[in-house]
Design an enzyme around this catalytic site. Structure first.
Site, short mmCIF file in Angstrom:
data_model
loop_
_atom_site.label_atom_id
_atom_site.label_comp_id
_atom_site.label_asym_id
_atom_site.label_seq_id
_atom_site.Cartn_x
_atom_site.Cartn_y
_atom_site.Cartn_z
N ASP A 196 -11.09 -91.93 41.82
CA ASP A 196 -11.13 -91.86 40.35
C ASP A 196 -12.54 -92.08 39.80
OD1 ASP A 196 -8.41 -91.68 40.62
OD2 ASP A 196 -7.96 -93.29 39.20
N ASP A 197 -12.70 -91.65 38.55
CA ASP A 197 -13.84 -91.99 37.66
C ASP A 197 -15.15 -91.25 37.96
OD1 ASP A 197 -12.02 -93.70 36.55
OD2 ASP A 197 -12.91 -95.54 37.35
N HIS A 247 -8.82 -86.95 35.16
CA HIS A 247 -8.61 -88.36 34.84
C HIS A 247 -8.83 -88.53 33.34
CE1 HIS A 247 -8.07 -92.51 35.69
NE2 HIS A 247 -9.32 -92.89 35.70
N HIS A 341 -12.02 -95.38 44.26
CA HIS A 341 -12.97 -94.95 43.22
C HIS A 341 -14.27 -94.43 43.81
CE1 HIS A 341 -10.21 -97.68 41.13
NE2 HIS A 341 -10.50 -96.99 40.04
NI NI Z 1 -10.23 -94.85 35.91
#
Ligand code: NI
Length: 395
Positions: A196-197, A247, A341
């Site tokens: 993610d991110d 996301h 992440h």
């Molecule tokens: Ni996030």
């Protein structure tokens, strides 16, 4: 010397004098009449002296707004005031008698206003939709609508102005929507790593290098804002065969923003990824995994499919790569979706954890797939898609 003095006949003289006098009378009368007509008229209105032009009528006083009493109110079905001044107009009396608006005013007239009568609002019958509820059942990283919602219909009798309902009958009961969460259930030992991110300068590239070395395809839940800044990193993720997912655009709490904002976050993230990479993705992971009923509805209406996770690697706590790897290995079961992440800060521990956890899970017989392959592998009991198997071959 002699001359004639002509004397008019007596009768003619009399006629002339009468004519003159009559003319004088007519002229004088006309003068007087026009003076009287043009002279303003003084009347008394609610105790005050008011001067109106000659020839004015009662309605002129109303236009001058000199009456003090207000109109009545419009009264709602519950007895409260639905609209102040919305009732009957003020009652006007002229010299003690009901006044006609067209009546001419004369000097010395006494006019009095009385508050107008209250008027009850009228009722209307109308059909209104009954909203349906949405409930989310079960647990798991994926969600499907297991029962479609349908609004009901009620017939209501209500005040036209206040919209207060005095009576209602349900004509059609609403059907509540049910969203059921569940995890993927492949019979085989499949697991999906998700990041993610990102895209994030430095760390996304290092995560990609480790995945390449381990022969693992993963899923990247990218932030639209980051993709805009680093489109070349997003393109590399796509080119290396990983699954691109959204996301959202700006990493906002879906449960704290309006339906319109959620829509912008969902569509915006997808559009940015498409513009940068040419890939259209319908997979979305809401920031923080935060979904309330409204968010479920908006996301579902947009056609996006929500993916959460069942194993949190805890890499965001930065406990060290060994703890991260052990947490994952300990909790993974067939069909697991693992949260990790590549963006949001220093992800060097995540990068170092990848080879450790991949080696251990492979030793336990796990095969790494993307989220899409995992979802499509429902019920698959043996080796998954050839692509996944090939991708997972150690290099
Ligand atoms: Ni996030």
């Amino acid at each position: 010397m002699s001359y004639y003095y002509v004397v008019p006949p007596r009768r003619t003289v009399v006629v002339r004098r009468i004519a003159l006098a009559a003319l004088a009378l007519v002229l004088g009368g006309a003068l007087l009449a026009s003076y009287a007509l043009a002279r303003p008229v003084t009347v008394e209105v609610d105790g005050s002296v008011v001067e109106v032009p000659a020839g004015a009528v009662v309605a002129d006083l109303e236009r001058m707004k000199v009456f003090k009493a207000p109109p009545g109110d419009l009264i709602a079905v519950d007895g409260t005031v639905a609209k102040r001044g919305g009732g009957a107009p003020a009652r006007l009396l002229r010299n003690g008698q009901p006044a006609n608006p067209a009546e001419r005013l004369y000097r010395g007239d006494v006019l009095i206003s009385r508050r107008g009568a209250d008027v009850p609002e009228s009722l209307e019958e109308t059909r209104l939709p009954i909203a349906y509820e949405t409930s989310v059942r079960g647990k798991g990283s994926l969600s499907t609508v297991t029962r479609a919602g349908r609004p009901g219909v009620q017939l209501v009798k209500r005040g036209v102005v206040s919209h207060l309902v005095v009576d209602s009958v349900v004509l059609v009961e609403p059907v509540d929507e049910v969203i059921t969460r569940s995890g993927p259930k492949p019979g085989a030992k499949l697991v999906a790593l998700t990041f993610d991110d990102g895209p994030w300068p430095g760390f996304t590239a290092r995560v990609l290098d480790e995945l390449e070395k381990a022969g693992v395809k993963a899923t990247f839940f990218m932030l639209g804002g980051q993709v805009k800044r680093y489109p070349q990193i997003a393109r590399r993720v796509a080119e290396e065969g990983h699954l691109l997912a959204s996301h959202s655009l700006g990493h906002k709490y879906f449960s704290k923003i309006s339906a319109g904002q959620i829509k912008r976050e969902v569509n915006g993230g997808r559009n940015v990824i498409r513009a940068a990479t040419g890939v259209t993705t319908n997979w979305i992971r809401p920031p923080y995994g935060a979904m309330d009923v409204e968010a479920w509805r908006v996301v579902r209406a947009s056609g996006a499919k929500v993916v959460l996770w069942d194993v949190d690697s805890g890499d965001w706590r930065k406990p060290g790569e060994k703890v991260i790897a052990n947490t994952v290995v300990k909790h993974v079961t067939p069909g697991s979706i693992v949260l990790m992440h590549d963006g949001g800060g220093d992800r060097s521990q995540t990068v170092k954890a990848i080879p450790i956890l991949v080696k251990k899970l492979k030793a336990k017989g796990y095969v790494f797939v993307t989220v899409e392959e995992l979802v499509n592998a429902k019920g698959v009991t043996k080796a998954p898609a050839a692509r996944a198997a090939a991708a997972n071959r150690p290099k």
